[in-house]
Design a protein around this motif. Structure first.
Motif, mmCIF file in Angstrom:
data_model
loop_
_atom_site.group_PDB
_atom_site.id
_atom_site.type_symbol
_atom_site.label_atom_id
_atom_site.label_comp_id
_atom_site.label_asym_id
_atom_site.label_seq_id
_atom_site.Cartn_x
_atom_site.Cartn_y
_atom_site.Cartn_z
ATOM 1 N N TYR A 1 0.816 -1.153 0.087
ATOM 2 C CA TYR A 1 0.101 -0.128 0.094
ATOM 3 C C TYR A 1 0.962 1.337 -0.120
ATOM 4 N N LYS B 1 2.352 2.080 -3.157
ATOM 5 C CA LYS B 1 1.358 2.469 -4.182
ATOM 6 C C LYS B 1 1.218 4.046 -3.975
ATOM 7 N N ARG B 2 1.188 4.339 -2.660
ATOM 8 C CA ARG B 2 0.890 5.544 -2.097
ATOM 9 C C ARG B 2 2.064 6.741 -2.528
ATOM 10 N N ASP C 1 -1.804 2.401 -10.058
ATOM 11 C CA ASP C 1 -3.181 1.791 -9.676
ATOM 12 C C ASP C 1 -3.497 0.755 -10.141
ATOM 13 N N TYR D 1 -1.265 -3.726 -9.864
ATOM 14 C CA TYR D 1 -1.550 -5.120 -9.371
ATOM 15 C C TYR D 1 -1.916 -6.230 -10.237
ATOM 16 N N ASP E 1 -7.080 0.588 -1.257
ATOM 17 C CA ASP E 1 -7.328 2.061 -1.645
ATOM 18 C C ASP E 1 -8.508 2.580 -0.799
ATOM 19 N N SER F 1 -14.430 5.965 -1.868
ATOM 20 C CA SER F 1 -14.818 7.116 -2.771
ATOM 21 C C SER F 1 -15.521 8.070 -1.919
ATOM 22 N N LYS G 1 -11.829 0.593 -7.772
ATOM 23 C CA LYS G 1 -11.499 0.953 -6.170
ATOM 24 C C LYS G 1 -12.400 0.367 -5.006
ATOM 25 N N PHE H 1 -10.684 -1.669 -1.996
ATOM 26 C CA PHE H 1 -10.908 -1.501 -0.947
ATOM 27 C C PHE H 1 -11.456 -2.668 0.099
ATOM 28 N N SER I 1 -8.936 -5.573 0.713
ATOM 29 C CA SER I 1 -7.985 -5.172 1.414
ATOM 30 C C SER I 1 -8.357 -5.110 3.232
#
Length: 335
Positions: A18, A21-22, A28, A31, A240, A243, A307, A311, A314
């Motif tokens: 994570y 990626k950040r 994005d 993966y 992630d 939203s 997304k 999410f 994870s």
């Protein structure tokens, strides 16, 4: 102490994926590269290695039947109890409220707790589970909710009806084409999956009592060793932020469905399966696994929301890791 260090190490790998990626080191969609390697190379290698180096017999196929049953029940229950919900919510719940991430999640966890021998019963569980997660749940969701495959739901319908309008075909040729398309979709879902094909080969070899040569085990051992790292890193890469509030509510509903189902199925595995404590513990821990990677793929394809899919995977992965750790110590105390 080592039993506690192992799940912490797995969590740190998820966190590393994570954070990378950040920091922009992973994009994005990167993966998917890891996903391709895991599903087509690493995971099949881990399956072959486990069967080649650990004893197994045909009686373990009972665990495969158990895996199929516990993966089949939740989407049916969700469908029957959500008749007044919008089709988007029903599709998300059916795809993510069922199925278990065994190959990419349970394999490294049960191996950390119980050793490499636990991968065989986990693999037998995944054979039945894979029937649903690889294609069954997706086909069931699209068929029951009248969703056309190949096009995101948002492009097909944006209302609040519980299912899409169903157009009944009258022309014989059109019906024949529709049946062929469905059969092709199911066939591709099952036999287009390398792990599923690997399972089939392993079952056949088990039934005919053919031993896998030691040289093959040696060749695939590096792949088996890489499974834990690659799988946990991919989970981190999928991770992630939601939203908005609606995504959080959908996640909470998924957890609300999965937790009671998982605990009930784990209890059934421990109390009802006629095997040793280690095998029953392995099957029970598989029932506590997070959503399958296939579910995230189908969520992306059906709902067009990658997304939300990442999410959900994870967060349920972290919850599952904590639950499986607690379950392990409970089962050790009960054994």
């Amino acid at each position: 102490m080592s039993a506690l260090i192992q799940p912490v190490a797995l969590l740190l790998i998820i966190l590393a994926g994570y954070l990378f990626k950040r920091a922009g080191l992973f994009k994005d969609r990167d993966y998917r590269i890891m996903q391709t390697a895991i599903f087509n190379l690493v995971l099949p290698g881990a399956i072959v290695y486990s069967f080649a180096t650990n004893p197994h017999d045909s009686s373990l196929l009972l665990i495969s039947l158990f895996g199929l049953i516990v993966a089949f029940i939740p989407p049916v229950v969700v469908f029957l109890t959500s008749r007044h919900r919008p089709v988007q919510d029903r599709a998300f719940m059916m795809l993510n409220g069922s199925g278990f991430n065994v190959g990419c999640f349970c394999f490294p966890v049960v191996q950390a707790f119980l050793g490499t021998g636990a991968i065989v019963p986990a693999a037998m569980f995944d054979i039945g589970n894979c029937v649903m997660v690889a294609a069954g749940t997706n086909v069931m969701t699209q068929t029951l909710l009248h969703i056309k495959p190949g096009t995101p739901l948002i492009e097909q319908y944006q209302g609040n009806a519980p299912t899409l309008p169903h157009v009944k075909l009258k022309d014989k040729d059109a019906k024949c084409l529709a049946r062929k398309a469905l059969a092709r979709n199911v066939f591709k879902g099952f036999f287009g999956s390398v792990p599923f094909d690997t399972y089939l080969v392993m079952i056949i070899l088990t039934l005919v009592n053919v031993k896998i040569p030691d040289i093959i085990a040696t060749l695939v051992q590096p792949l088996s060793n890489a499974n834990s790292f690659c799988a946990m890193l991919m989970v981190g890469m999928l991770m992630d932020l939601p939203s908005g509030r609606q995504d959080v509510l959908k996640l909470l509903k998924v957890i609300g469905w999965r937790l009671p189902f998982g605990i009930a199925f784990a209890a059934a595995a421990w109390l009802l399966l006629p095997f040793s404590a280690e095998i029953r513990e392995t099957a029970a821990m598989c029932c506590l696994a997070p959503i399958a990677v296939f579910s995230t793929l189908f969520t992306d394809k059906v709902l067009g929301n990658a997304k939300l899919a990442g999410f959900t995977l994870s967060i349920t992965a972290i919850i599952s890791l904590l639950m499986m750790t607690g379950a392990h110590f409970l089962f050790v105390a009960l054994a």
